[in-house]
Design a protein around this motif. Structure first.
Motif, PDB file in Angstrom:
ATOM      1  N   ALA A   1      24.025  20.990  25.901  1.00  0.00           N
ATOM      2  CA  ALA A   1      25.171  20.852  26.800  1.00  0.00           C
ATOM      3  C   ALA A   1      24.712  20.769  28.250  1.00  0.00           C
ATOM      4  O   ALA A   1      25.220  19.961  29.032  1.00  0.00           O
ATOM      5  CB  ALA A   1      26.126  22.036  26.613  1.00  0.00           C
ATOM      6  N   ALA A   2      23.729  21.593  28.616  1.00  0.00           N
ATOM      7  CA  ALA A   2      23.212  21.563  29.986  1.00  0.00           C
ATOM      8  C   ALA A   2      22.525  20.238  30.275  1.00  0.00           C
ATOM      9  O   ALA A   2      22.682  19.659  31.364  1.00  0.00           O
ATOM     10  CB  ALA A   2      22.238  22.719  30.198  1.00  0.00           C
ATOM     11  N   MET A   3      21.786  19.716  29.310  1.00  0.00           N
ATOM     12  CA  MET A   3      21.041  18.476  29.511  1.00  0.00           C
ATOM     13  C   MET A   3      21.935  17.242  29.526  1.00  0.00           C
ATOM     14  O   MET A   3      21.513  16.172  29.948  1.00  0.00           O
ATOM     15  CB  MET A   3      19.959  18.344  28.433  1.00  0.00           C
ATOM     16  CG  MET A   3      18.834  19.347  28.593  1.00  0.00           C
ATOM     17  SD  MET A   3      17.651  19.314  27.224  1.00  0.00           S
ATOM     18  CE  MET A   3      17.117  17.605  27.261  1.00  0.00           C
ATOM     19  N   ALA A   4      23.167  17.389  29.052  1.00  0.00           N
ATOM     20  CA  ALA A   4      24.097  16.261  29.056  1.00  0.00           C
ATOM     21  C   ALA A   4      24.807  16.109  30.395  1.00  0.00           C
ATOM     22  O   ALA A   4      25.544  15.147  30.604  1.00  0.00           O
ATOM     23  CB  ALA A   4      25.133  16.443  27.946  1.00  0.00           C
ATOM     24  N   GLY A   5      24.567  17.016  31.315  1.00  0.00           N
ATOM     25  CA  GLY A   5      25.219  16.975  32.618  1.00  0.00           C
ATOM     26  C   GLY A   5      24.527  16.020  33.577  1.00  0.00           C
ATOM     27  O   GLY A   5      23.830  15.088  33.156  1.00  0.00           O
ATOM     28  N   PRO A   6      24.689  16.239  34.889  1.00  0.00           N
ATOM     29  CA  PRO A   6      24.049  15.382  35.888  1.00  0.00           C
ATOM     30  C   PRO A   6      22.543  15.292  35.667  1.00  0.00           C
ATOM     31  O   PRO A   6      21.892  16.281  35.361  1.00  0.00           O
ATOM     32  CB  PRO A   6      24.369  16.099  37.211  1.00  0.00           C
ATOM     33  CG  PRO A   6      25.613  16.874  36.926  1.00  0.00           C
ATOM     34  CD  PRO A   6      25.504  17.301  35.489  1.00  0.00           C
ATOM     35  N   GLY A   7      22.009  14.088  35.788  1.00  0.00           N
ATOM     36  CA  GLY A   7      20.584  13.871  35.578  1.00  0.00           C
ATOM     37  C   GLY A   7      20.220  13.628  34.126  1.00  0.00           C
ATOM     38  O   GLY A   7      19.044  13.636  33.763  1.00  0.00           O
ATOM     39  N   ALA A   8      21.239  13.384  33.266  1.00  0.00           N
ATOM     40  CA  ALA A   8      20.992  13.221  31.836  1.00  0.00           C
ATOM     41  C   ALA A   8      20.108  12.025  31.518  1.00  0.00           C
ATOM     42  O   ALA A   8      19.465  11.993  30.465  1.00  0.00           O
ATOM     43  CB  ALA A   8      22.317  13.115  31.084  1.00  0.00           C
ATOM     44  N   ASP A   9      20.072  11.038  32.391  1.00  0.00           N
ATOM     45  CA  ASP A   9      19.260   9.846  32.138  1.00  0.00           C
ATOM     46  C   ASP A   9      17.854   9.960  32.720  1.00  0.00           C
ATOM     47  O   ASP A   9      17.058   9.022  32.608  1.00  0.00           O
ATOM     48  CB  ASP A   9      19.948   8.600  32.712  1.00  0.00           C
ATOM     49  CG  ASP A   9      21.285   8.318  32.037  1.00  0.00           C
ATOM     50  OD1 ASP A   9      21.390   8.624  30.835  1.00  0.00           O
ATOM     51  OD2 ASP A   9      22.196   7.820  32.716  1.00  0.00           O
ATOM     52  N   ASP A  10      17.554  11.076  33.343  1.00  0.00           N
ATOM     53  CA  ASP A  10      16.279  11.258  34.029  1.00  0.00           C
ATOM     54  C   ASP A  10      15.526  12.405  33.372  1.00  0.00           C
ATOM     55  O   ASP A  10      16.044  13.524  33.306  1.00  0.00           O
ATOM     56  CB  ASP A  10      16.549  11.566  35.508  1.00  0.00           C
ATOM     57  CG  ASP A  10      15.303  12.041  36.227  1.00  0.00           C
ATOM     58  OD1 ASP A  10      14.268  11.360  36.116  1.00  0.00           O
ATOM     59  OD2 ASP A  10      15.373  13.087  36.892  1.00  0.00           O
ATOM     60  N   PRO A  11      14.300  12.168  32.856  1.00  0.00           N
ATOM     61  CA  PRO A  11      13.592  13.261  32.168  1.00  0.00           C
ATOM     62  C   PRO A  11      13.349  14.471  33.054  1.00  0.00           C
ATOM     63  O   PRO A  11      13.418  15.609  32.593  1.00  0.00           O
ATOM     64  CB  PRO A  11      12.282  12.616  31.707  1.00  0.00           C
ATOM     65  CG  PRO A  11      12.158  11.346  32.467  1.00  0.00           C
ATOM     66  CD  PRO A  11      13.538  10.914  32.820  1.00  0.00           C
ATOM     67  N   ARG A  12      13.078  14.242  34.334  1.00  0.00           N
ATOM     68  CA  ARG A  12      12.872  15.390  35.222  1.00  0.00           C
ATOM     69  C   ARG A  12      14.159  16.179  35.393  1.00  0.00           C
ATOM     70  O   ARG A  12      14.158  17.413  35.409  1.00  0.00           O
ATOM     71  CB  ARG A  12      12.343  14.924  36.577  1.00  0.00           C
ATOM     72  CG  ARG A  12      11.859  16.080  37.442  1.00  0.00           C
ATOM     73  CD  ARG A  12      11.470  15.596  38.833  1.00  0.00           C
ATOM     74  NE  ARG A  12      10.877  16.665  39.589  1.00  0.00           N
ATOM     75  CZ  ARG A  12       9.570  16.883  39.686  1.00  0.00           C
ATOM     76  NH1 ARG A  12       8.718  16.087  39.074  1.00  0.00           N
ATOM     77  NH2 ARG A  12       9.109  17.905  40.390  1.00  0.00           N
ATOM     78  N   GLY A  13      15.283  15.476  35.497  1.00  0.00           N
ATOM     79  CA  GLY A  13      16.568  16.153  35.569  1.00  0.00           C
ATOM     80  C   GLY A  13      16.860  16.940  34.307  1.00  0.00           C
ATOM     81  O   GLY A  13      17.456  18.026  34.350  1.00  0.00           O
ATOM     82  N   GLN A  14      16.421  16.422  33.165  1.00  0.00           N
ATOM     83  CA  GLN A  14      16.617  17.131  31.912  1.00  0.00           C
ATOM     84  C   GLN A  14      15.737  18.388  31.842  1.00  0.00           C
ATOM     85  O   GLN A  14      16.172  19.416  31.338  1.00  0.00           O
ATOM     86  CB  GLN A  14      16.326  16.208  30.733  1.00  0.00           C
ATOM     87  CG  GLN A  14      17.382  15.123  30.559  1.00  0.00           C
ATOM     88  CD  GLN A  14      17.141  14.297  29.312  1.00  0.00           C
ATOM     89  OE1 GLN A  14      16.017  13.936  28.988  1.00  0.00           O
ATOM     90  NE2 GLN A  14      18.202  14.000  28.597  1.00  0.00           N
ATOM     91  N   VAL A  15      14.506  18.279  32.347  1.00  0.00           N
ATOM     92  CA  VAL A  15      13.658  19.474  32.396  1.00  0.00           C
ATOM     93  C   VAL A  15      14.304  20.521  33.302  1.00  0.00           C
ATOM     94  O   VAL A  15      14.317  21.718  32.980  1.00  0.00           O
ATOM     95  CB  VAL A  15      12.233  19.140  32.892  1.00  0.00           C
ATOM     96  CG1 VAL A  15      11.407  20.416  33.025  1.00  0.00           C
ATOM     97  CG2 VAL A  15      11.535  18.172  31.956  1.00  0.00           C
TER      98      VAL A  15
END
Length: 201
Positions: free
Chosen positions: A71-85
């Motif tokens: 759920a957290a990874m689906a938020g802003p930055g979901a298309d960016d691996p660094r944002g997902q980290v």
């Protein structure tokens, strides 16, 4: 749910309540049995060892943490691996700060029955710990690190775990007192900067 399954789940429920309210030191077999309203020998009918019961309690924590991360990874930055980290790291540290006792138990593989079944199929903690780490390795790899991705992911995980512990113990708030930019999220971001290439978007 039959009576045996119901009592087994009740013992785990009591353990979760205890570790949440009083920490890992409260998780004795006798205390769990007393609060569950059963004889002190009853847990042995459902869990071969104390470690097996603790592992089942810890599994609940992994399940809850595991439900937060997608759920957290689906938020802003979901298309960016660094944002997902970043989202994974913030969810991980956030869970640690909200559930201090459970978080401490979950990663005490020296206390837990992580290699054997310890009960019905599916309770082995390696089955919960390893997928989370493999997700982090995958994201670190996608970030383009030129270093060994598994070692980098392990170092980042250790850094995030340390942030969680030191913030919970008051050490980081103490040393950052008076810094107007200090927050746990900023420290998490700095940990990412230390281990991943490039700059934060």
């Amino acid at each position: 749910m039959d009576q045996d399954s119901g009592l087994r789940e009740r013992l785990i429920d009591v353990g979760v309540e205890l570790v949440t309210s009083e920490g890992t030191a409260a998780l004795g077999l006798r205390e769990i049995a007393r609060r569950a309203g059963v004889s002190h020998g009853a847990p042995r009918r459902y869990f071969a060892t104390h470690q097996a019961l603790l592992s089942s309690i810890a599994r609940r924590g992994f399940d809850e943490l595991g439900s937060r991360i997608p759920a957290a990874m689906a938020g802003p930055g979901a298309d960016d691996p660094r944002g997902q980290v970043r989202a994974l790291g913030r969810a991980y540290v956030g869970y640690a700060l909200e559930h201090r006792g459970m978080f401490e138990l979950m990663f005490r593989h020296d206390l837990l029955d992580g290699s054997r079944q310890g009960g019905p199929p599916g309770v082995r903690l390696r089955d919960s710990t390893l997928p989370l780490f493999e997700l982090l390795v995958s994201l670190v790899t996608r970030c383009g690190t030129t270093r060994a991705p598994r070692i980098t992911a392990a170092a980042l995980w250790a850094n995030l775990h340390g942030v969680a512990q030191l913030w919970a113990w008051g050490s980081l708030p103490l040393v950052l007192d008076g810094d107007p930019e200090a927050s746990v999220d900023r420290v998490v971001d700095a940990a990412l900067d230390a281990h991943l290439p490039g700059h934060r978007p």
